[in-house]
Design an enzyme around this catalytic site. Structure first.
Site: not given
Length: 654
Positions: A202, A308, A339
């Protein structure tokens, strides 16, 4: 794959490393053993006695305007033995804003320190696993977070420089100090060869993308997991806002209390530079790493969940396409999850593959990882396939065209140009699951177009585009376009908590542990659900951005044409299923609604979808040459409604 000239230095180093290792072995081993160079690093160094130290690296920026150059905190764990033996080792680095505010990994681990300020617990397993194998692990606090000076600027120069400065320091080009304010210098020259691999999920992986886009020397590889490639595309989709707040919320969320108190001016610059209009500004240009992809000199191992809905798959798609265009050495894993880190959806295979990747890229070991298929794709929960090249070489762009059907809003999808119009009214209370569930019914909020039941499997691999010509009744309008697989399946439940995984109570261990740093983590399992439809690619836009990246009010009754960029994916629509294109307004939970409630009329002769289909137009024609349409009476169930959009890329601990 042909290797560009700029990557020859990597191959040269690997060749020299292999030759040097072979020569050394020839002097130490029997003639038979001397013929085999090492193919795998093994855990021969002590983790318990590893050196744990902290260094503050000068970024040469003064983000907080205190008249002093900002220093970022760098926590290091490295094996003690190599330096004693006169050996210099490579570095695995994770630069993050989350080490104190929010935690890393599925168990939200944070850094902990001893009384001397040296790191005790490093989040995740990288140090436990790789330090005994002859790597140093380096965890960098981005400027404005934890123990670092400066301010968070959400993907801008400060964030990127925070990590790039550390790569420079590891390669003898930067200044490091033994304390945050002192003058005693620290050097890495005695223990590292400077060869660095960056990894992170991320925000962390986003920083790795940003640093790679500078072309910094010494960064040999990056492993971006669910990472952003352009911060504009994290907050907006062609002018349509994806969240109810901007990057100033995120910077405030991750900054240390001390930074929050001194960084008001930076916060205001973020607010001013990122207006909620959706217009592209210089602020966003600075945070667009795709525009600088030509500078990437590191190899790239991309991992992303195709469902995601936080860092949406457009990010890996446009980054991957740019890497391919510039001939960058690369590899990719695509999962069915949301995610989620690969350590939590394919743990054993991930640890093994990452190990071999770093051995190859940082130690120069000829272990064959570069000869394996380029892509691993999760076709069903825990069932993976590979592709030698991604997208496959046989992939061709096919133009699919919608046409009217027997019911309003229930049309057909094929190769011939359609005619007539379809009309829908934006309903901010509905989402893609609602639209797909009633694909065969006439509803006011969407226009759906469906193929015949397929007589063969059809594989879509890559990024799609949908061109829409629409006439609005109001001065503002948001558009959504989704591709849907209509038919029964078992999929990872990406819309549920865990985004496709369930966390178990059992633990597995990945390296040695100390009292303060365990290598044992809770296992996970796939969380699945039975569905009757699967949305596998999405795109959104503000129709006011039809002619540029600066939005403008619409003239009611005037016709506009815009092309929506749909997210990259790799999906097989099986024989017997149908492929659908749905065009609608606000996708609840995934984009914000416009300021008005428009009704839009689609000109079907000027509306089309360009999809990447393996086998091209001929494959689609063969697959749709069978029986006539079916019209099921029941509503087609999918996963639950998309959860409320995240505002923090990976900041929930995962």
């Amino acid at each position: 794959m042909r290797t560009p000239a700029r990557h020859l230095r990597h191959l040269t180093w690997r060749s020299l490393a292999t030759a040097a290792t072979a020569a050394l072995m020839a002097t130490l081993l029997t003639p038979a053993a001397a013929h085999s160079a090492p193919r795998e690093s093994t855990p021969v160094y002590s983790y318990d006695t590893a050196i744990r130290e902290s260094v503050w690296v000068d970024t040469a920026l003064d983000g907080d305007s205190d008249g002093k150059s900002d220093r970022v905190a760098v926590d290091i764990v490295r094996p003690r033995e190599p330096a004693r033996q006169g050996r210099r080792i490579p570095v695995i680095m994770d630069a993050s804003p989350y080490y104190s505010c929010c935690g890393r990994g599925n168990e939200s681990q944070r850094k902990t320190y001893d009384a001397d300020g040296d790191v005790v617990q490093m989040p995740l397993y990288y140090d436990n696993y790789f330090v005994p194998r002859g790597y140093a692990f380096v965890a960098v606090d981005l400027a404005g977070t934890n123990r670092s000076d400066g301010c968070v600027d959400v993907g801008g120069r400060s964030d990127v420089r925070s990590a790039k400065a550390v790569v420079d320091w590891l390669n003898g080009r930067g200044k490091g100090y033994t304390s945050r304010t002192g003058s005693t210098k620290a050097s890495a020259g005695g223990w590292t060869n400077g060869r660095t691999g960056m990894i992170g999920k991320s925000y962390d992986g986003t920083v790795a993308n940003g640093v790679a886009a500078t072309g910094v020397e010494g960064l040999e590889t990056i492993v971006p997991i669910a990472a952003i490639s352009s911060w504009y595309d994290y907050y907006f989709a062609q002018g349509a806002p994806l969240y109810d707040s901007g990057p100033e919320w995120l910077s405030d969320y991750v900054e240390s209390p001390e930074a929050r108190a001194r960084c008001a001016a930076v916060q205001q610059r973020i607010v001013d530079g990122a207006p909620r209009t959706g217009d592209r500004t210089k602020f966003w240009t600075e945070r667009d790493y795709v525009k600088d992809v030509r500078k990437v000199d590191a190899s790239v191992f991309v991992i992303h969940g195709m469902q995601d809905l936080n860092v949406r798959p457009k990010h890996f798609g446009q980054w991957w396409d740019g890497l391919a265009k510039n001939g960058v050495d690369r590899k990719i894993w695509l999962s069915q999850t949301g995610h989620v880190d690969p350590f939590d959806f394919r743990r054993a295979e991930w640890a093994d593959t990452l190990h071999r990747w770093f051995d190859h890229e940082l130690l120069g070991y000829d272990n064959g990882v570069d000869d394996e298929p380029m892509a691993d794709i999760e076709r069903a929960p825990d069932r993976w396939v590979t592709s030698d090249v991604w997208p496959p070489r046989a992939t061709g762009t096919v133009t699919l065209r919608p046409d009217r059907g027997e019911q309003a809003g229930v049309g057909t999808l094929g190769l011939r140009t359609g005619s007539g119009t379809e009309t829908f009214t934006d309903d901010p209370g509905q989402d893609e699951s609602d639209w797909a569930a009633e694909i065969d019914r006439s509803t006011a909020a969407k226009a759906g177009f469906v193929t015949k039941p397929l007589t063969r499997d059809v594989r879509l691999s890559g990024s799609s585009k949908v061109t829409v010509t629409a006439t609005p009744t109001t001065s503002s309008a948001h558009l959504s376009a989704v591709l849907v697989d209509l038919g029964p399946d078992i999929v990872r439940d990406y819309a549920a908590a865990g985004e496709g995984i369930t966390t178990l109570t059992e633990r597995t261990c990945w390296g040695p542990s100390t009292t303060g740093d365990s290598s044992c983590f809770r296992e996970t399992a796939a969380r699945t659900t039975a569905v009757e439809h699967t949305v596998f690619s999405r795109g959104w836009a503000d129709l006011g951005n039809h002619s540029s990246d600066q939005g403008a009010p619409l003239t009611p009754g005037k016709r506009y044409t815009i092309t929506l960029d749909l997210h990259a994916s790799d999906h097989v629509v099986p024989k017997g299923h149908r492929l659908a294109l749905i065009v609608a307004g606000t996708d609840r939970g995934l984009i914000d609604p416009p300021s008005t409630t428009p009704t839009l009329t689609l000109d079907l002769s000027r509306t089309s979808a360009r999809v990447p289909l393996v086998g091209g137009t001929a494959a689609f024609a063969r697959a749709t040459s069978g029986s006539s349409y079916i019209t099921p009476d029941e509503i087609l169930d999918g996963v639950g409604a998309p959860r409320a959009a995240h505002r923090v890329p990976g900041g929930d601990g995962r």
